[in-house]
Design a protein around this motif. Structure first.
Motif, PDB file in Angstrom:
ATOM      1  N   VAL A  13      34.542 -10.814  42.540  1.00  0.00           N
ATOM      2  CA  VAL A  13      32.878 -10.902  42.974  1.00  0.00           C
ATOM      3  C   VAL A  13      31.943  -9.688  42.156  1.00  0.00           C
ATOM      4  N   ALA A  14      32.676  -8.530  42.173  1.00  0.00           N
ATOM      5  CA  ALA A  14      31.984  -7.578  41.553  1.00  0.00           C
ATOM      6  C   ALA A  14      31.655  -7.795  39.955  1.00  0.00           C
ATOM      7  N   VAL A  15      32.734  -8.331  39.489  1.00  0.00           N
ATOM      8  CA  VAL A  15      32.318  -8.433  38.008  1.00  0.00           C
ATOM      9  C   VAL A  15      31.666  -9.529  37.827  1.00  0.00           C
ATOM     10  N   SER A  20      26.877 -11.361  35.321  1.00  0.00           N
ATOM     11  CA  SER A  20      25.586 -12.490  35.526  1.00  0.00           C
ATOM     12  C   SER A  20      24.253 -11.454  35.082  1.00  0.00           C
ATOM     13  N   LEU A  21      24.365 -10.394  35.737  1.00  0.00           N
ATOM     14  CA  LEU A  21      23.133  -9.281  35.431  1.00  0.00           C
ATOM     15  C   LEU A  21      22.870  -8.980  34.212  1.00  0.00           C
ATOM     16  N   ALA A  22      24.093  -8.704  33.574  1.00  0.00           N
ATOM     17  CA  ALA A  22      24.022  -8.400  32.189  1.00  0.00           C
ATOM     18  C   ALA A  22      23.636  -9.333  31.147  1.00  0.00           C
ATOM     19  N   TYR A  23      24.107 -10.736  31.476  1.00  0.00           N
ATOM     20  CA  TYR A  23      23.817 -11.870  30.545  1.00  0.00           C
ATOM     21  C   TYR A  23      22.353 -12.165  30.758  1.00  0.00           C
ATOM     22  N   PHE A  24      21.855 -12.191  32.036  1.00  0.00           N
ATOM     23  CA  PHE A  24      20.279 -12.633  32.156  1.00  0.00           C
ATOM     24  C   PHE A  24      19.413 -11.616  31.787  1.00  0.00           C
ATOM     25  N   MET A  25      19.758 -10.361  31.964  1.00  0.00           N
ATOM     26  CA  MET A  25      18.823  -9.259  31.647  1.00  0.00           C
ATOM     27  C   MET A  25      18.858  -9.235  29.810  1.00  0.00           C
ATOM     28  N   GLY A  26      19.992  -9.606  29.228  1.00  0.00           N
ATOM     29  CA  GLY A  26      20.177  -9.761  27.666  1.00  0.00           C
ATOM     30  C   GLY A  26      19.537 -10.897  27.263  1.00  0.00           C
ATOM     31  N   GLU A  27      19.554 -12.139  27.968  1.00  0.00           N
ATOM     32  CA  GLU A  27      19.106 -13.203  27.511  1.00  0.00           C
ATOM     33  C   GLU A  27      17.330 -13.255  27.680  1.00  0.00           C
ATOM     34  N   GLN A  28      16.802 -12.315  28.689  1.00  0.00           N
ATOM     35  CA  GLN A  28      15.542 -12.430  28.754  1.00  0.00           C
ATOM     36  C   GLN A  28      14.832 -11.541  27.725  1.00  0.00           C
ATOM     37  N   SER A  29      15.550 -10.713  27.206  1.00  0.00           N
ATOM     38  CA  SER A  29      14.951  -9.854  25.819  1.00  0.00           C
ATOM     39  C   SER A  29      15.185 -10.312  24.397  1.00  0.00           C
ATOM     40  N   LYS A  30      16.027 -11.175  24.341  1.00  0.00           N
ATOM     41  CA  LYS A  30      16.388 -11.501  22.879  1.00  0.00           C
ATOM     42  C   LYS A  30      15.570 -12.881  22.321  1.00  0.00           C
ATOM     43  N   PHE A  42      15.730 -21.837  33.767  1.00  0.00           N
ATOM     44  CA  PHE A  42      16.225 -20.483  33.322  1.00  0.00           C
ATOM     45  C   PHE A  42      15.528 -19.474  33.937  1.00  0.00           C
ATOM     46  N   GLU A  43      14.122 -19.736  33.865  1.00  0.00           N
ATOM     47  CA  GLU A  43      13.105 -18.556  34.462  1.00  0.00           C
ATOM     48  C   GLU A  43      13.488 -18.421  35.934  1.00  0.00           C
ATOM     49  N   LYS A  44      13.655 -19.395  36.700  1.00  0.00           N
ATOM     50  CA  LYS A  44      13.726 -19.325  37.958  1.00  0.00           C
ATOM     51  C   LYS A  44      15.208 -18.560  38.345  1.00  0.00           C
ATOM     52  N   LEU A  45      16.071 -19.130  37.619  1.00  0.00           N
ATOM     53  CA  LEU A  45      17.422 -18.557  37.903  1.00  0.00           C
ATOM     54  C   LEU A  45      17.698 -16.838  37.413  1.00  0.00           C
ATOM     55  N   ALA A  46      17.073 -16.724  36.256  1.00  0.00           N
ATOM     56  CA  ALA A  46      16.965 -15.081  35.897  1.00  0.00           C
ATOM     57  C   ALA A  46      16.110 -14.254  36.863  1.00  0.00           C
ATOM     58  N   THR A  50      17.848 -11.216  38.531  1.00  0.00           N
ATOM     59  CA  THR A  50      17.424  -9.859  38.095  1.00  0.00           C
ATOM     60  C   THR A  50      16.544  -9.254  38.852  1.00  0.00           C
ATOM     61  N   GLY A  51      15.771 -10.186  39.410  1.00  0.00           N
ATOM     62  CA  GLY A  51      14.508  -9.702  40.345  1.00  0.00           C
ATOM     63  C   GLY A  51      13.278  -9.630  39.318  1.00  0.00           C
ATOM     64  N   LYS A  52      13.373  -9.770  38.178  1.00  0.00           N
ATOM     65  CA  LYS A  52      11.971  -9.390  37.296  1.00  0.00           C
ATOM     66  C   LYS A  52      11.683 -10.624  36.572  1.00  0.00           C
ATOM     67  N   GLU A  53      10.385 -10.765  36.327  1.00  0.00           N
ATOM     68  CA  GLU A  53       9.720 -11.925  35.514  1.00  0.00           C
ATOM     69  C   GLU A  53      10.165 -11.545  34.098  1.00  0.00           C
ATOM     70  N   ILE A  54      10.118 -12.826  33.387  1.00  0.00           N
ATOM     71  CA  ILE A  54      10.363 -12.872  31.795  1.00  0.00           C
ATOM     72  C   ILE A  54       9.120 -12.397  31.230  1.00  0.00           C
ATOM     73  N   ASP A  55       9.088 -11.405  30.387  1.00  0.00           N
ATOM     74  CA  ASP A  55       8.104 -10.622  29.565  1.00  0.00           C
ATOM     75  C   ASP A  55       8.119 -11.527  28.328  1.00  0.00           C
ATOM     76  N   TYR A  56       7.270 -12.535  27.995  1.00  0.00           N
ATOM     77  CA  TYR A  56       7.045 -13.377  26.875  1.00  0.00           C
ATOM     78  C   TYR A  56       6.547 -12.720  25.651  1.00  0.00           C
ATOM     79  N   ASN A  57       5.836 -11.230  26.002  1.00  0.00           N
ATOM     80  CA  ASN A  57       5.368 -10.493  24.778  1.00  0.00           C
ATOM     81  C   ASN A  57       6.814 -10.005  24.189  1.00  0.00           C
TER      82      ASN A  57
END
Length: 75
Positions: A13-15, A20-30, A42-46, A50-57
């Motif tokens: 469960v921990a892994v 999941s956190l690492a994947y979505f935080m990485g996907e939000q910035s690339k 994707f936006e809703k799931l991310a 992660t608890g944060k909005e996607i920054d499209y900038n």
């Protein structure tokens, strides 16, 4: 034996959560492909994970001209 099984389940469960956190935080910035640019699912799931909005900038479109983009060109 119960201790080993419990530790295995807790570790799995921990892994899963950390992965999941690492994947979505990485996907939000690339860079993102044009066909996925405004994917609401994707936006809703991310945001839920992660608890944060996607920054499209920070995100930039990737692959300016590929088979997907060329099929959308005006004839």
């Amino acid at each position: 034996m119960v201790l080993v099984i419990t530790l295995s389940v807790v570790g799995w469960v921990a892994v899963s959560v950390i992965g999941s956190l690492a994947y979505f935080m990485g996907e939000q910035s690339k860079p993102i492909h044009e066909r996925n640019w405004r994917s609401e699912s994707f936006e809703k799931l991310a945001k839920a994970i992660t608890g944060k909005e996607i920054d499209y900038n920070e995100r930039t479109p990737a692959y300016r001209m590929d088979a997907y983009a060329s099929s959308n060109l005006a004839q």
